[in-house]
Design a protein around this motif. Structure first.
Motif, mmCIF file in Angstrom:
data_model
loop_
_atom_site.group_PDB
_atom_site.id
_atom_site.type_symbol
_atom_site.label_atom_id
_atom_site.label_comp_id
_atom_site.label_asym_id
_atom_site.label_seq_id
_atom_site.Cartn_x
_atom_site.Cartn_y
_atom_site.Cartn_z
ATOM 1 N N LEU A 81 0.827 -1.203 0.000
ATOM 2 C CA LEU A 81 0.000 0.000 0.000
ATOM 3 C C LEU A 81 0.862 1.253 0.000
ATOM 4 C CD1 LEU A 81 -2.726 1.439 0.261
ATOM 5 C CD2 LEU A 81 -2.579 1.101 2.726
ATOM 6 N N VAL A 82 1.778 1.345 0.952
ATOM 7 C CA VAL A 82 2.602 2.549 1.038
ATOM 8 C C VAL A 82 3.688 2.553 -0.029
ATOM 9 C CG1 VAL A 82 2.128 2.941 3.469
ATOM 10 C CG2 VAL A 82 4.057 1.510 2.832
ATOM 11 N N GLY A 83 4.139 1.352 -0.445
ATOM 12 C CA GLY A 83 5.132 1.285 -1.508
ATOM 13 C C GLY A 83 4.575 1.799 -2.821
ATOM 14 N N GLY A 84 3.338 1.446 -3.111
ATOM 15 C CA GLY A 84 2.694 1.949 -4.321
ATOM 16 C C GLY A 84 2.523 3.449 -4.284
ATOM 17 N N MET A 85 2.164 3.963 -3.112
ATOM 18 C CA MET A 85 2.026 5.406 -2.962
ATOM 19 C C MET A 85 3.369 6.096 -3.169
ATOM 20 S SD MET A 85 1.332 7.521 0.503
ATOM 21 C CE MET A 85 2.910 6.885 1.032
ATOM 22 N N LEU A 86 4.433 5.494 -2.615
ATOM 23 C CA LEU A 86 5.760 6.098 -2.719
ATOM 24 C C LEU A 86 6.213 6.174 -4.174
ATOM 25 C CD1 LEU A 86 8.285 7.189 -1.355
ATOM 26 C CD2 LEU A 86 9.067 4.834 -1.037
ATOM 27 N N ILE A 87 6.037 5.079 -4.920
ATOM 28 C CA ILE A 87 6.428 5.074 -6.328
ATOM 29 C C ILE A 87 5.578 6.058 -7.120
ATOM 30 C CG2 ILE A 87 6.389 3.660 -8.429
ATOM 31 C CD1 ILE A 87 7.316 1.315 -6.699
ATOM 32 N N VAL B 19 4.372 8.911 -6.185
ATOM 33 C CA VAL B 19 4.741 10.316 -5.987
ATOM 34 C C VAL B 19 6.251 10.537 -6.059
ATOM 35 C CG1 VAL B 19 2.700 10.732 -4.593
ATOM 36 C CG2 VAL B 19 4.845 10.128 -3.457
ATOM 37 N N HIS B 20 7.018 9.447 -6.086
ATOM 38 C CA HIS B 20 8.480 9.564 -6.137
ATOM 39 C C HIS B 20 8.994 8.501 -7.096
ATOM 40 C CE1 HIS B 20 12.492 10.600 -4.890
ATOM 41 N NE2 HIS B 20 12.731 9.387 -4.432
ATOM 42 N N ALA B 21 8.913 8.786 -8.390
ATOM 43 C CA ALA B 21 9.202 7.809 -9.441
ATOM 44 C C ALA B 21 10.568 7.135 -9.318
ATOM 45 C CB ALA B 21 9.060 8.468 -10.813
ATOM 46 N N PRO B 22 11.651 7.833 -8.875
ATOM 47 C CA PRO B 22 12.955 7.156 -8.788
ATOM 48 C C PRO B 22 12.960 5.931 -7.879
ATOM 49 C CG PRO B 22 13.255 9.535 -8.685
ATOM 50 C CD PRO B 22 11.775 9.279 -8.607
ATOM 51 N N ARG B 23 12.006 5.853 -6.948
ATOM 52 C CA ARG B 23 11.977 4.705 -6.038
ATOM 53 C C ARG B 23 11.741 3.406 -6.795
ATOM 54 N NH1 ARG B 23 14.307 2.013 -2.404
ATOM 55 N NH2 ARG B 23 12.980 0.475 -1.384
#
Length: 231
Positions: free
Chosen positions: A164-170, A172-176
């Motif tokens: 859930l949070v990993g998808g959100m991170l990617i 909003v922060h594409a380099p992740r």
């Protein structure tokens, strides 16, 4: 209700459960969003009964919650809950990888190599959902290789929150996305070398990097907007 009706009801409930869960984990249903049983039933072309049963199961999973009016909403996750989940995830994933190490063979390495090739082809922010599903398959292969059936049972709710949070991170922060890929390549290379110390270090690095970036995101306004998490 005859046997066929009972079987169809269970199938509809499982289908609804998996669909709604995936919508939440892939962030297509967002924190605090109202979940209308009628709208979901129409969308999935089932009755409202399996939808309500699926939502009750998701409430037990901690992914949805009931509002004051009795309706269901996507449950926000607090920063503490996320940090705690990542800490437990680190312990479990390291242990799973170490227990899998004696069973690493050419067949497993080929499956992992194939999944990583899929992940590389999905290195596009617009394909982050498919990318995360492929990464999940990579991790699942390692868990299965460990031969310890309890890992999957215990890790599933923790991995769900990480997705859930990993998808959100990617999102909003594409380099992740590239970082996640590179970190899993490092895990593969450590397994290929059958190096226990390197396996442990690479798995820890992957989970710790994810935790640090998620915490950084959730302590600014962007994280609160996307996740609805309390500090």
């Amino acid at each position: 209700m005859n046997a066929n009706d009972k079987r169809n009801a269970v199938t509809a409930q499982d289908f609804a459960y998996r669909f709604i869960k995936e919508e939440i984990l892939c962030f297509r249903l967002q924190p605090n969003e109202h979940l209308s049983a009628l709208e979901l039933a129409n969308r999935l072309e089932v009755s409202r009964t399996p939808i309500r049963e699926a939502l009750s199961r998701l409430e037990q999973d901690g992914l949805v919650t009931k509002g004051g009016s009795g309706g269901f909403y996507v449950r926000p996750i607090s920063l503490k809950e996320i940090v705690d989940a990542y800490r437990i995830r680190e312990v479990l994933e390291v242990q799973a990888a170490l227990e899998a190490l004696p069973f690493v063979d050419d067949a497993l390495l080929e499956r992992l190599r194939h999944i990583l090739a899929e992940c590389e082809a999905l290195l596009d922010p617009d394909k982050y959902v498919e990318f995360l599903l492929a990464i999940r398959r990579f991790q699942a292969e390692i868990v299965v290789a460990s031969g310890n059936g309890f890992f999957e049972q215990v890790m599933t709710p923790i991995i769900d929150r990480a997705r859930l949070v990993g998808g959100m991170l990617i999102r909003v922060h594409a380099p992740r996305q590239r970082q996640v890929y590179d970190e899993n390549v490092a895990i593969f290379e450590a397994l290929e070398k059958r190096d226990a110390a390197l396996v442990e270090a690479s798995v820890r690095r992957h989970v710790q990097n994810a935790r640090e970036q998620v915490v950084k995101l959730l302590t600014n306004d962007t994280g609160n907007t996307y996740l609805g998490a309390s500090r």
